[in-house]
Structures are given as structure tokens and as C-alpha cells.
Scaffold this motif. Structure first.
Motif, short mmCIF file in Angstrom:
data_model
loop_
_atom_site.label_atom_id
_atom_site.label_comp_id
_atom_site.label_asym_id
_atom_site.label_seq_id
_atom_site.Cartn_x
_atom_site.Cartn_y
_atom_site.Cartn_z
N THR A 123 0.86 -1.18 0.00
CA THR A 123 0.00 0.00 0.00
C THR A 123 0.89 1.23 0.00
OG1 THR A 123 -0.10 0.01 2.42
CG2 THR A 123 -1.85 -1.18 1.23
N ALA A 124 0.29 2.40 -0.23
CA ALA A 124 1.08 3.63 -0.25
C ALA A 124 0.25 4.80 0.25
CB ALA A 124 1.59 3.92 -1.66
N HIS A 125 0.97 5.82 0.69
CA HIS A 125 0.37 7.08 1.10
C HIS A 125 1.21 8.19 0.48
CE1 HIS A 125 -1.39 9.63 4.66
NE2 HIS A 125 -1.58 10.20 3.48
N LEU A 126 0.57 9.08 -0.24
CA LEU A 126 1.24 10.24 -0.83
C LEU A 126 0.96 11.43 0.07
CD1 LEU A 126 -0.02 9.82 -4.51
CD2 LEU A 126 1.95 8.73 -3.41
N ILE A 127 2.02 12.13 0.46
CA ILE A 127 1.87 13.37 1.22
C ILE A 127 2.57 14.45 0.42
CG2 ILE A 127 2.27 14.58 3.38
CD1 ILE A 127 2.38 11.84 4.77
N ALA A 128 1.78 15.33 -0.18
CA ALA A 128 2.32 16.35 -1.07
C ALA A 128 2.08 17.75 -0.51
CB ALA A 128 1.67 16.23 -2.44
N THR A 129 3.10 18.57 -0.62
CA THR A 129 2.96 19.98 -0.26
C THR A 129 2.81 20.77 -1.56
OG1 THR A 129 5.34 20.40 -0.31
CG2 THR A 129 4.38 19.71 1.81
N MET A 130 2.13 21.92 -1.46
CA MET A 130 1.93 22.74 -2.65
C MET A 130 1.63 24.18 -2.26
SD MET A 130 -1.84 21.30 -3.74
CE MET A 130 -1.31 19.62 -3.72
N ASP A 131 1.91 25.09 -3.16
CA ASP A 131 1.55 26.49 -2.94
C ASP A 131 0.14 26.78 -3.44
OD1 ASP A 131 3.79 27.37 -1.58
OD2 ASP A 131 4.90 27.77 -3.41
N THR A 132 -0.37 25.93 -4.31
CA THR A 132 -1.75 26.06 -4.78
C THR A 132 -2.69 25.57 -3.67
OG1 THR A 132 -1.01 25.57 -7.03
CG2 THR A 132 -3.36 25.28 -6.57
N PRO A 133 -3.80 26.24 -3.45
CA PRO A 133 -4.76 25.69 -2.49
C PRO A 133 -5.20 24.29 -2.95
CG PRO A 133 -5.32 27.96 -3.03
CD PRO A 133 -4.23 27.54 -3.98
N PRO A 134 -5.19 23.30 -2.05
CA PRO A 134 -5.56 21.94 -2.47
C PRO A 134 -6.90 21.83 -3.18
CG PRO A 134 -4.52 21.86 -0.33
CD PRO A 134 -4.71 23.32 -0.66
N TRP A 135 -7.89 22.63 -2.77
CA TRP A 135 -9.20 22.55 -3.45
C TRP A 135 -9.07 23.01 -4.90
CZ3 TRP A 135 -11.30 26.79 -5.74
CH2 TRP A 135 -10.85 28.05 -5.32
N TYR A 136 -8.24 24.03 -5.15
CA TYR A 136 -8.04 24.53 -6.51
C TYR A 136 -7.29 23.49 -7.35
CZ TYR A 136 -7.30 28.07 -10.14
OH TYR A 136 -7.33 28.77 -11.32
N TYR A 137 -6.28 22.88 -6.75
CA TYR A 137 -5.51 21.84 -7.43
C TYR A 137 -6.42 20.69 -7.84
CZ TYR A 137 -1.61 18.65 -8.31
OH TYR A 137 -0.72 17.80 -8.89
N ARG A 138 -7.36 20.36 -6.97
CA ARG A 138 -8.28 19.26 -7.25
C ARG A 138 -9.31 19.60 -8.31
NH1 ARG A 138 -10.18 14.70 -4.38
NH2 ARG A 138 -12.28 14.12 -5.03
N TRP A 139 -10.03 20.68 -8.13
CA TRP A 139 -11.18 20.96 -8.97
C TRP A 139 -10.86 21.72 -10.26
CZ3 TRP A 139 -14.77 17.77 -7.98
CH2 TRP A 139 -14.96 17.31 -6.68
N VAL A 140 -9.83 22.54 -10.24
CA VAL A 140 -9.48 23.31 -11.44
C VAL A 140 -8.40 22.59 -12.26
CG1 VAL A 140 -8.61 25.51 -12.32
CG2 VAL A 140 -10.21 25.47 -10.38
N TYR A 141 -7.31 22.22 -11.61
CA TYR A 141 -6.22 21.54 -12.33
C TYR A 141 -6.46 20.04 -12.52
CZ TYR A 141 -3.35 25.74 -11.73
OH TYR A 141 -2.83 27.01 -11.77
N ARG A 142 -7.38 19.47 -11.76
CA ARG A 142 -7.71 18.04 -11.83
C ARG A 142 -6.59 17.13 -11.33
NH1 ARG A 142 -12.94 18.65 -12.08
NH2 ARG A 142 -13.80 19.19 -14.08
N MET A 143 -5.74 17.63 -10.44
CA MET A 143 -4.72 16.86 -9.71
C MET A 143 -3.75 16.08 -10.61
SD MET A 143 -7.08 15.37 -6.61
CE MET A 143 -7.83 14.14 -7.66
#
Length: 192
Positions: A123-143
Motif C-alpha cells: 500500500t502507499a500514502h502520498l503526502i504532497a505539499t503545494m503552494d496552490t490551495p488543495p481545493w483549486y488543485y483538485r477541482w481546477v487543475y484536476r490533480m
């Protein structure tokens, strides 16, 4: 239940929030009694470029041989890295290009549409940091970086399920917010 956990720090700097997150996760996992190894890509000696693609064998450096051994040893892998330009850092991509090789991480069967993932039962767990707000990264950029890591790298190699956690935006974060992120990293390690 005691687990064998491999933490891969996919940031080239030891003086980074990602490094602090990886070390905090490690402390939590050790406190819970797990066997833990930390692989810091910035400390490894290897050529991140797959010079001839899969057309010629490129000998693995000793650090990459040890990394493959740790991946085989691990039951659970944690990847801590920043999102840069929407995706993973070059050092992490180069690491994958060099270690996740045919015959080690995947194998195509003659006539099959998809490869067999040879790193199954992990199994795996990804822990990513970003300057983009996570909601924006998810819904606008599509992760794109999360999808690359989860679907086209780890799941392709048979590693699943893959959990994803995003911390951000980092640049405008206050110390109290970063402390909360570190507390979550410790808890993730403890409950792994």
C-alpha cells in the motif's frame, strides 16, 4: 499490527517542509513500533536519466539497488514531495525512471493490454505539499501530479490502495498551520 514502512523523501533539500514531514511521520511510525526506513533522494548518488529508455540495460548504482531492496522489503510506502509545476519533482521522476523497471516493478504478458504489477501486496500514502490551495488543485487543475503518482506509477506497479494527502498553500501558511500539518504527519505514521 507492526508494519514494514519505507518513507521516500522526494525533495532534494534536507531543509524543507517535506523533510520535516517525512521525519515526523518516521517518529510517529517508530513510536507505534513499526519497522521504518527513510530514503532521502537528495542524498542518493544516481543518474536520474534513463539514458537509452528500455532499449539497453543501464546498470543500477548501489544506492538504487538498495532502494529496490527497500521497496521489496516494504509493506507500506510513503512518498513525501512537493508539487512543482503541477507534478512531481524531477528527482522523484528520475528515481522512478531508474528503479521501476520491467521485470522488477511490472511485466507485460504477450498480447495483454495492461502490464502485471509486480509490487502488489503493498500500500502507499502520498503526502504532497503545494503552494496552490488543495481545493483549486483538485477541482481546477484536476490533480495531475496526484493522478500521475497514484494511477500511472504506483497502481500500474500493483501498489494499492494509495491514499493522498495535500498540505497547502505552503507559501502563505502560518507557523501554527505547519504545526498542524506536522501533527497530522505524526498521526499518519503512528496509525499506519
Amino acid at each position: 499490527m507492526r508494519k514494514r514502512i519505507l518513507i521516500v523523501l522526494g525533495h532534494s533539500s534536507e531543509d524543507s517542509l517535506c523533510c520535516s514531514i517525512a521525519n515526523t511521520y518516521l517518529k510517529g511510525a517508530q513510536a507505534a513500533g513499526h519497522d521504518v526506513r527513510l530514503l532521502s533522494l537528495g542524498k542518493l548518488k544516481f543518474d536520474p536519466i534513463l539514458q537509452n529508455g528500455y532499449n539497453a540495460i543501464q546498470a543500477l548504482e548501489p544506492d538504487l539497488v538498495a532502494a529496490q531492496e527497500s521497496m521489496v522489503w516494504a509493506e507500506h510506502m510513503v512518498f513525501v514531495y512537493p508539487i512543482w509545476w503541477g507534478s512531481i519533482p524531477a528527482i522523484l521522476k528520475g528515481f522512478f525512471d531508474r528503479v521501476l523497471l520491467p521485470g522488477f516493478a511490472f511485466k507485460f504478458q504477450k498480447g495483454a493490454l495492461m502490464a502485471d504489477g509486480l509490487l502488489a501486496q503493498r500500500t502507499a500514502h502520498l503526502i504532497a505539499t503545494m503552494d496552490t490551495p488543495p481545493w483549486y488543485y483538485r477541482w481546477v487543475y484536476r490533480m495531475p501530479g496526484h493522478n500521475q503518482m497514484k494511477r500511472t506509477i504506483l497502481e500500474f506497479c500493483g501498489i494499492k490502495p494509495v491514499a493522498v494527502t495535500s498540505f497547502g498553500p505552503v507559501k502563505s501558511s502560518k507557523p501554527a498551520t505547519r504545526e498542524k500539518w506536522l501533527a497530522r504527519a505524526y498521526e499518519f505514521g503512528f496509525k499506519a
